[in-house]
Scaffold this motif. Structure first.
Motif, PDB file in Angstrom:
ATOM      1  N   GLY A  93       0.798  -1.225   0.000  1.00 12.97           N
ATOM      2  CA  GLY A  93       0.000   0.000   0.000  1.00 12.97           C
ATOM      3  C   GLY A  93       0.827   1.269   0.000  1.00 12.97           C
ATOM      4  N   SER A  94       2.145   1.153   0.176  1.00 13.12           N
ATOM      5  CA  SER A  94       2.940   2.386   0.138  1.00 13.12           C
ATOM      6  C   SER A  94       3.075   2.846  -1.324  1.00 13.12           C
ATOM      7  CB  SER A  94       4.302   2.171   0.791  1.00 13.12           C
ATOM      8  OG  SER A  94       5.070   1.294   0.002  1.00 13.12           O
ATOM      9  N   LEU A  95       3.392   4.100  -1.456  1.00  9.28           N
ATOM     10  CA  LEU A  95       3.431   4.683  -2.802  1.00  9.28           C
ATOM     11  C   LEU A  95       4.790   4.422  -3.445  1.00  9.28           C
ATOM     12  CD1 LEU A  95       2.016   6.537  -4.892  1.00  9.28           C
ATOM     13  CD2 LEU A  95       2.949   8.490  -3.631  1.00  9.28           C
ATOM     14  N   ALA A  96       4.779   3.769  -4.607  1.00  8.89           N
ATOM     15  CA  ALA A  96       6.033   3.444  -5.281  1.00  8.89           C
ATOM     16  C   ALA A  96       6.477   4.589  -6.188  1.00  8.89           C
ATOM     17  CB  ALA A  96       5.870   2.168  -6.089  1.00  8.89           C
ATOM     18  N   ARG A  97       5.549   5.117  -6.982  1.00  8.63           N
ATOM     19  CA  ARG A  97       5.885   6.240  -7.858  1.00  8.63           C
ATOM     20  C   ARG A  97       4.615   6.842  -8.426  1.00  8.63           C
ATOM     21  NH1 ARG A  97       6.165   3.907 -13.055  1.00  8.63           N
ATOM     22  NH2 ARG A  97       5.547   1.733 -12.784  1.00  8.63           N
ATOM     23  N   ILE A  98       4.793   7.987  -9.042  1.00  7.41           N
ATOM     24  CA  ILE A  98       3.675   8.617  -9.747  1.00  7.41           C
ATOM     25  C   ILE A  98       4.074   8.664 -11.216  1.00  7.41           C
ATOM     26  CG2 ILE A  98       2.210  10.658  -9.971  1.00  7.41           C
ATOM     27  CD1 ILE A  98       3.023  11.470  -7.138  1.00  7.41           C
ATOM     28  N   VAL A  99       3.193   8.167 -12.053  1.00  3.74           N
ATOM     29  CA  VAL A  99       3.518   8.238 -13.475  1.00  3.74           C
ATOM     30  C   VAL A  99       2.553   9.206 -14.152  1.00  3.74           C
ATOM     31  CG1 VAL A  99       2.272   6.060 -13.893  1.00  3.74           C
ATOM     32  CG2 VAL A  99       3.865   6.916 -15.618  1.00  3.74           C
ATOM     33  N   GLU A 100       3.122  10.158 -14.869  1.00  2.68           N
ATOM     34  CA  GLU A 100       2.301  11.123 -15.596  1.00  2.68           C
ATOM     35  C   GLU A 100       1.606  10.414 -16.755  1.00  2.68           C
ATOM     36  OE1 GLU A 100       1.608  14.528 -14.805  1.00  2.68           O
ATOM     37  OE2 GLU A 100       2.280  13.420 -13.050  1.00  2.68           O
ATOM     38  N   PHE A 101       0.437  10.866 -17.097  1.00  6.13           N
ATOM     39  CA  PHE A 101      -0.342  10.216 -18.145  1.00  6.13           C
ATOM     40  C   PHE A 101       0.465  10.058 -19.428  1.00  6.13           C
ATOM     41  CE2 PHE A 101      -3.317  10.313 -21.738  1.00  6.13           C
ATOM     42  CZ  PHE A 101      -4.118   9.232 -21.417  1.00  6.13           C
ATOM     43  N   LYS A 102       1.147  11.137 -19.813  1.00  8.42           N
ATOM     44  CA  LYS A 102       1.938  11.116 -21.054  1.00  8.42           C
ATOM     45  C   LYS A 102       2.995  10.019 -21.064  1.00  8.42           C
ATOM     46  CE  LYS A 102       1.887  15.968 -22.534  1.00  8.42           C
ATOM     47  NZ  LYS A 102       2.631  17.226 -22.488  1.00  8.42           N
ATOM     48  N   ASP A 103       3.505   9.684 -19.877  1.00  5.21           N
ATOM     49  CA  ASP A 103       4.582   8.713 -19.778  1.00  5.21           C
ATOM     50  C   ASP A 103       4.093   7.314 -19.411  1.00  5.21           C
ATOM     51  OD1 ASP A 103       7.006  10.691 -19.852  1.00  5.21           O
ATOM     52  OD2 ASP A 103       5.639  11.522 -18.369  1.00  5.21           O
ATOM     53  N   ALA A 104       2.775   7.176 -19.212  1.00  2.00           N
ATOM     54  CA  ALA A 104       2.246   5.913 -18.678  1.00  2.00           C
ATOM     55  C   ALA A 104       1.988   4.882 -19.764  1.00  2.00           C
ATOM     56  CB  ALA A 104       0.954   6.189 -17.921  1.00  2.00           C
ATOM     57  N   ASN A 105       2.158   3.587 -19.395  1.00  2.00           N
ATOM     58  CA  ASN A 105       1.790   2.509 -20.325  1.00  2.00           C
ATOM     59  C   ASN A 105       0.328   2.125 -20.091  1.00  2.00           C
ATOM     60  OD1 ASN A 105       1.630   0.687 -18.129  1.00  2.00           O
ATOM     61  ND2 ASN A 105       3.838   0.252 -18.283  1.00  2.00           N
ATOM     62  N   GLU A 106      -0.162   1.201 -20.873  1.00  2.00           N
ATOM     63  CA  GLU A 106      -1.577   0.802 -20.796  1.00  2.00           C
ATOM     64  C   GLU A 106      -2.002   0.390 -19.384  1.00  2.00           C
ATOM     65  OE1 GLU A 106      -4.228   0.673 -23.178  1.00  2.00           O
ATOM     66  OE2 GLU A 106      -2.781   2.147 -23.955  1.00  2.00           O
TER      67      GLU A 106
END
Ligand code: UD1
Ligand code: MG
Length: 455
Positions: A147-160
């Motif tokens: 449940g801890s936060l690993a990372r935030i991925v911006e929409f532009k950089d995100a995969n499916e």
């Protein structure tokens, strides 16, 4: 809650292009108050040691509209991470936590900010997330099994797979003060947007051996304003809440959705508000008052059991005494009415005092302005002002005075006098009947001639 000293950093350097406005986006009012002030007022409740506003586009507008904050300039918008970096010089020597907020997200509740502070006890970085109904282009919060936060991925950089995540980044975060500067300096712009992403702090913190966690807010609490459509939605959200608060505190709203409050409206108990009433700033309404339909109020104080409207306009400085009655098409400005005054129809009272129980007849005007200056009218207690009177200020009408209908009063009237100023009436016997028969004959003659011409 005794927590670490706090610096609030509010980002407002963006251009706000979609507002299509000359006014800076965060200065657009919601319920009569610039949206950023709604946020700053909530922030004040946390008693931060510092408040830093990061400005860029139209910075001058913000500098002149907002006091009590420090300004940090971001001349070019290189991203949210870069914006926070710009606040670092103002934080020199400050070692408390940094709460990053957006100037265009005005309604983050105090309880949410406090929950972020509480979460700092077990994490060095607290990100405010929400379950998005339409995740769209929001950054996605990628969590670990624990449940801890690993990372935030911006929409532009995100995969499916990442785009399928619905837990989104509100953009707001709380950063451990002792780490903030180091982590912020480690940001780079190697990403799809070529921007310094504040969101990269999560991975930077992790590489530094620190934990990040997510606090979740309701979607409407992190509602951002990017367009006039969003602005209307934010206004609607404010009004919906204000109506509920009013009703819960003992106000009857006959048609709640048609009543509009200001951010600072104060209303007592057992007040009834009819449909289509608009409150501008600075209105206080005491217990037992009735505000009838289609009334507009601004800067006015209404005392117990008074009744205002329908179709009344109270302007700044209107002070309506207990039990007074203000009727239809009456405008009152900068005037103090004592208790039990009646101003029932079609009247303008401006720059005046009106004593208790005075009765102001229909069509009375205080002529308070000569095109250059404003002048005062004082009307004593129990005075009776006949209909269609013009009170030419400055003028004092004593207590108990009667002013004859249609008078133009230019001089002070002593108490209990009758003042009449109008031409004496004369009756010319039979003249009306004579006039009618002459005119009828004249008209018949005229019709006759034109019939002949046409024939
Ligand atoms: C940001 C977040 C995204 C989040 C979203 C929520 C990053 C990299 N992304 O994206 O994860 O889901 O907000 O709305 O942080 N601003 C500046 N200077 C800048 C850039 C932005 O002051 O150089 C201010 C803006 O005025 C605005 C706020 O920061 O108040 C957010 O900027 P915006 O461009 O809307 O960020 P997003 O790309 O939408
Ligand atoms: Mg955005």
């Amino acid at each position: 809650m005794a927590s670490t000293p706090l610096a609030a950093i509010v980002l407002a350097a963006g251009k706000g292009t979609r507002m299509r406005s000359n006014l800076h986006k965060v200065l657009h009012p919601i319920a009569g108050k610039p949206m950023i002030m709604h946020l700053l007022d909530t922030v004040d409740a946390l008693a931060p040691s510092k408040k830093i506003l990061v400005v860029g586009d139209r910075a001058e507008q913000l500098r002149s509209a907002i006091d009590d904050v420090e300004f940090a300039l971001q001349t070019e918008q290189f991203g949210t991470g870069h914006a926070v970096q710009m606040a670092l010089p103002a934080l020199n020597g400050f070692s408390g936590d940094l709460l990053v907020l957006y100037g265009d997200v005005p309604f983050v509740p105090l309880s949410v900010m406090e929950a972020m502070q509480a979460a700092r006890e077990s994490a060095s970085l607290v990100v405010l997330g929400f379950e998005a109904s339409v995740p769209g282009a929001y950054g996605r919060l990628i969590t670990d099994e624990d449940g801890s936060l690993a990372r935030i991925v911006e929409f532009k950089d995100a995969n499916e797979t990442e785009r399928a995540v619905t837990l989104c980044n509100s953009g707001m975060m709380l950063i451990a003060g002792d780490k903030a500067a180091t982590w912020l300096e480690a940001l780079d712009n190697n990403n799809a947007a070529g921007e310094y992403y504040l969101t990269d702090l999560v991975e930077i913190a992790r590489d530094d051996g620190a934990t990040s966690t997510v606090v979740t807010a309701a979607e409407h609490d992190v509602m951002g304003v990017n367009s006039r459509i969003d602005l209307a939605a934010a206004e609607a959200a404010f009004q919906a809440l204000a109506r509920i608060n009013a009703m819960e505190s003992g106000v009857t709203l006959m048609a709640p959705e048609t009543v509009f409050f200001s951010h600072d409206t104060v209303i007592g108990r057992d007040v009834t508000i009819e449909p289509s009433v608009v409150f501008g700033p600075g209105v206080t309404v005491a217990d037992g008052v009735t505000i009838k339909a289609f009334t507009h109020l601004e800067g006015a104080t209404i005392h117990e059991d008074a009744s205002v409207g329908p179709y009344a306009r109270l302007r700044p400085g209107a002070d309506i005494g207990a039990g007074s009655k203000i009727g239809n098409f009456v405008e009152i400005k900068k005037a103090k009415l004592d208790r039990g005054v009646k101003v029932s129809h079609l009247t303008y009272i401006g720059d005046a005092t009106v004593g208790a129980e005075a009765n102001i007849g229909a069509g009375t005007i205080t002529c308070n302005y000569d095109g250059f200056l404003k002048y005062q009218t004082n009307i004593g207690a129990g005075a009776f002002i006949g209909s269609n009177s013009a009170l030419v200020a400055p003028v004092n009408i004593g207590a108990g005075v009667i002013v004859g209908a249609g008078s133009v009063i230019t001089k002070d009237v002593p108490s209990d006098a009758l003042a009449v100023s109008r031409a004496k009436q004369r009756d010319i016997k039979g003249y009306a009947a004579k006039f009618r028969s002459e005119k009828a004959a004249e008209k018949a003659e005229k019709n006759n001639t034109s019939d002949k011409k046409e024939g």
